[in-house]
Design a protein around this motif. Structure first.
Motif, PDB file in Angstrom:
ATOM      1  N   ASP A  80      -2.744 -29.208  -5.316  1.00 45.63           N
ATOM      2  CA  ASP A  80      -3.137 -28.492  -6.413  1.00 45.63           C
ATOM      3  C   ASP A  80      -3.545 -29.627  -7.387  1.00 45.63           C
ATOM      4  OD1 ASP A  80      -2.813 -25.988  -5.332  1.00 45.63           O
ATOM      5  OD2 ASP A  80      -1.109 -25.417  -6.911  1.00 45.63           O
ATOM      6  N   LYS A  81      -2.738 -30.544  -7.833  1.00 48.41           N
ATOM      7  CA  LYS A  81      -2.900 -31.287  -8.661  1.00 48.41           C
ATOM      8  C   LYS A  81      -3.342 -32.862  -8.490  1.00 48.41           C
ATOM      9  CE  LYS A  81      -0.727 -28.418 -11.541  1.00 48.41           C
ATOM     10  NZ  LYS A  81       0.393 -28.522 -12.415  1.00 48.41           N
ATOM     11  N   GLY A  82      -3.528 -33.035  -7.087  1.00 50.54           N
ATOM     12  CA  GLY A  82      -3.847 -34.278  -6.623  1.00 50.54           C
ATOM     13  C   GLY A  82      -2.658 -35.263  -6.655  1.00 50.54           C
ATOM     14  N   ARG A 133      -6.656 -32.655   2.549  1.00 52.64           N
ATOM     15  CA  ARG A 133      -7.270 -33.057   1.177  1.00 52.64           C
ATOM     16  C   ARG A 133      -6.311 -34.110   0.313  1.00 52.64           C
ATOM     17  NH1 ARG A 133      -7.560 -27.332  -1.754  1.00 52.64           N
ATOM     18  NH2 ARG A 133      -8.031 -28.814  -3.628  1.00 52.64           N
ATOM     19  N   LEU A 162      -6.999 -37.461   1.764  1.00 49.90           N
ATOM     20  CA  LEU A 162      -8.422 -37.892   1.531  1.00 49.90           C
ATOM     21  C   LEU A 162      -8.301 -38.636  -0.008  1.00 49.90           C
ATOM     22  CD1 LEU A 162     -11.101 -38.099   2.824  1.00 49.90           C
ATOM     23  CD2 LEU A 162     -11.694 -35.888   1.774  1.00 49.90           C
ATOM     24  N   GLU A 163      -7.619 -37.976  -0.870  1.00 48.92           N
ATOM     25  CA  GLU A 163      -7.380 -38.546  -2.180  1.00 48.92           C
ATOM     26  C   GLU A 163      -6.903 -39.702  -2.222  1.00 48.92           C
ATOM     27  OE1 GLU A 163      -5.118 -36.495  -5.033  1.00 48.92           O
ATOM     28  OE2 GLU A 163      -5.584 -38.039  -6.496  1.00 48.92           O
ATOM     29  N   LEU A 167     -16.732 -31.196  10.674  1.00 44.57           N
ATOM     30  CA  LEU A 167     -15.628 -30.147  10.902  1.00 44.57           C
ATOM     31  C   LEU A 167     -14.912 -30.163   9.650  1.00 44.57           C
ATOM     32  CD1 LEU A 167     -14.870 -29.687  14.588  1.00 44.57           C
ATOM     33  CD2 LEU A 167     -16.775 -28.887  13.350  1.00 44.57           C
ATOM     34  N   GLY A 184     -15.415 -31.869   7.055  1.00 44.24           N
ATOM     35  CA  GLY A 184     -15.927 -31.781   5.397  1.00 44.24           C
ATOM     36  C   GLY A 184     -16.285 -30.192   5.308  1.00 44.24           C
ATOM     37  N   TYR A 185     -16.798 -29.677   6.363  1.00 45.66           N
ATOM     38  CA  TYR A 185     -16.824 -28.240   6.067  1.00 45.66           C
ATOM     39  C   TYR A 185     -15.540 -27.518   5.491  1.00 45.66           C
ATOM     40  CZ  TYR A 185     -17.402 -23.348   6.653  1.00 45.66           C
ATOM     41  OH  TYR A 185     -17.536 -21.893   6.311  1.00 45.66           O
ATOM     42  N   HIS A 241     -14.856 -28.482   2.058  1.00 43.73           N
ATOM     43  CA  HIS A 241     -15.647 -27.839   1.178  1.00 43.73           C
ATOM     44  C   HIS A 241     -15.327 -26.365   0.925  1.00 43.73           C
ATOM     45  CE1 HIS A 241     -19.507 -27.315  -0.986  1.00 43.73           C
ATOM     46  NE2 HIS A 241     -19.561 -26.366  -0.139  1.00 43.73           N
ATOM     47  N   LEU A 261     -12.137 -26.462  -1.171  1.00 38.27           N
ATOM     48  CA  LEU A 261     -12.490 -26.520  -2.541  1.00 38.27           C
ATOM     49  C   LEU A 261     -13.028 -25.288  -3.354  1.00 38.27           C
ATOM     50  CD1 LEU A 261     -13.996 -30.180  -2.447  1.00 38.27           C
ATOM     51  CD2 LEU A 261     -11.763 -29.422  -3.265  1.00 38.27           C
ATOM     52  N   HIS A 262     -13.795 -24.516  -2.439  1.00 37.91           N
ATOM     53  CA  HIS A 262     -14.636 -23.421  -3.122  1.00 37.91           C
ATOM     54  C   HIS A 262     -13.330 -22.281  -3.159  1.00 37.91           C
ATOM     55  CE1 HIS A 262     -18.682 -23.616  -3.874  1.00 37.91           C
ATOM     56  NE2 HIS A 262     -18.839 -24.169  -2.826  1.00 37.91           N
TER      57      HIS A 262
END
Lengths: 213, 213, 213, 213
Positions: free
Chosen positions: D31-33, D114, D117-118, D168, D170-171, D174, D177-178
DNA sequence: GATGAATGAGGCTTCATTCAT
DNA sequence: CATGAATGAAGCCTCATTCAT
């Protein structure tokens, strides 16, 4: 998005500010002990924000180090000229001057001495002890010179030097802990009696210098 | 009249457990300082669980109080019989015996002395100082008796008593901080020289007893 | 109609200063991440004082917004003319040109892409995603045109567009994270193979286009 | 003398508690990173006190490490048996199974992906990248086997593997994130089309395999 | 305008204390 | 009784932001 709600803002010279924080730290460390003191309290006592303390000193520990440095500098400066004259004509006069000098210095610095003493009890002993040891060595050297000059006589100059040092320092601390004001003249007089008689060349009826064993 | 009502258990009577925790606390407080020490460390050093410490002592602070009580009890027991005999025939012999007794006691209890010293620096000063003050008073009373018995002479018995006390205690602490082993005999000899000469009735060539002011 | 009303100064016009700070922010954000970066570091990297950053950008967050704006402007400018020609004669030629264009753009802007990616993970998602989505939409539209023109064939143009986008972007990021230099020509060649074959009208022996369900 | 005003007290098995905290950390980090998240939030999300988090994980950083370890373990476990069978009779069948497997894994783990990744963007890159690289290598090896088995054909297996992976992943990101729910079947179908056609042995009318240069 | 010393909210972490087992 | 996992108040320190110079 933080808001820094300002209260006051006083700009001083960095040196003054540094000294103020150091002075405040001395007061608070002395009141609460080193680990009992909080940086927040020190900052408040210095009239600055918490963060400002960290601008001048990287951490609570650095405050202590800075305090020690300042103390050592002052101590050495205070006694160095006296020391440089030890061994000259009037040895007992120098001893008296040194006693008075030490007493005055300690009366002026008793707060710091207490702080260092506590610190010495827990961590990073070497640094603090070093200050004390230097005083001992200084005293011992002076006594040695007195012996060589034939002015005094003592069996164990090193231990006697340490005794003198801790007798004075210990009494000071003790008085501080009581909150008593120290009577400077009485202190000096008693210290002189202690030192003069202890270093006396005369035999005592109750005590004889041990023969070399 | 207390009776030992408990059969001895194979593993730890409550009294033993209590004493073990107190011993562990002494060690840990001494190593880390009072606020530097954690209850967890004390518990581990005592070989019990953290909660168990709270079974025997209500809090960290209570541990300290218990430590002080035990120390005071031992100190008084140690010197009481010597004190009761002060004023009798061989005053200087008693002084020497007291010196040796104090030195031995301190050598055995230096760890606790350090702990109390630290505590004294921060909070709850009265209790700790009390212990030290009692030693001073004891010394001063003994000196007073020596003066009245005509055995010794000193201008300021109270300050001199305090000097003696702190000279010995301070040297001990200093040695401890250094990690040096204390040479008991050398320590005793120097202490005797200090005390005997300082209390000597003879005038020194370098120092005269002040006339009554 | 804007006129260049300012004489050029020897040392830094506001526009230059602004751009410098933005460039520095890009570097620092990229090195440390957005929340890992401090305004102090950005200011130092830009060769200005901390306060100056706040003269040009209201807050750290505004820096990010400005960075995004600049990035979006550049991206759109970069591809707009290519897009405007899609649907014309040589569709595959346009695809190839677009691929090369995207690769070149990404190679030039990988640092910013990383920064936005991190940001997207935490807060204020909409803005960042928007940039990525626009790329997807652009790709999808292009594919759709190719289908209508009979040049290619694919079951799910939108997903395929997203795959292409993330395949390229993901590979770039991956290479950046490794610190590898990207071989532009190899990258372009592989990307073309991916796109051309994936969009091919031919049936594969291992895969048949699903019949309309 | 601090008071611990208790609110609740639930005792669970250490494993459960550990897992709960890890799950909570995943949610909050997502949620917050990572740097946006606070230990307080994680603790609250896990339904424990702040201190409890430090009972299981030495620091915020250790939480991340534990998260990575768990993720890697699960990923490897998830694909290992599929991998071990690659190279056998039905290569394309295995490819399809792997695609489905990856998609399902990613759908189940998108939150963690996610987070990593960060993290990868700021500090300690090696560890995270390693996970991604292992996926790439796995894909590349599988493609290589397909080539050797004559089942497929591709100019640059490594880059193509990386493209597949990032297409895969990345989709997925994405979509996350949406906030979109991912249509698993549509995702799988499109992924198969991408992979099958890209690896096809057939020449495309728009693209020829480059001759060895 | 530009500067950087000062600010203080807020994060991470420690540890005295409690209490379910 | 003994235990040690859980708690949460409180400390140290960071850093976005402000403003006197």
């Amino acid at each position: 998005m933080r808001l820094a709600t300002k209260r006051k803002r006083v700009l001083k010279s960095p040196e003054d500010r540094r000294a103020e924080i150091l002075d405040a730290a001395t007061r608070v460390f002395c009141d609460k002990g080193v680990s009992g003191a909080t940086v927040a309290e020190i900052a408040e006592a210095a009239g600055v924000a918490k963060g400002t303390v960290y601008l001048y000193f990287g951490s609570k520990e650095h405050l202590l180090v800075a305090l020690r440095d300042r103390f050592t500098d002052q101590l050495l400066e205070h006694v160095s000229d006296l020391l440089s004259r030890v061994g000259q004509d009037d040895w007992w006069g120098l001893v008296d001057a040194t006693i008075e000098s030490m007493v005055d210095f300690m009366i002026g610095k008793e707060d710091l001495m207490r702080v260092f003493l506590e610190e010495g009890l827990s961590s990073d002993v070497a640094k603090v002890v070093d200050v004390g040891s230097r005083v001992d060595s200084m005293f011992a050297a002076a006594i040695q010179m007195g012996i060589e000059a034939g002015a005094c006589k003592v069996t164990d100059p090193e231990l006697m030097a340490s005794f003198f040092h801790h007798a004075l320092e210990g009494y000071m601390l003790h008085a501080c802990l009581h909150g008593d004001a120290v009577d400077r003249d009485r202190f000096v007089a008693a210290a002189k009696e202690l030192v003069h008689k202890s270093l006396s060349r005369q035999e005592q009826e109750s005590w004889k210098a041990p023969s070399a064993s």
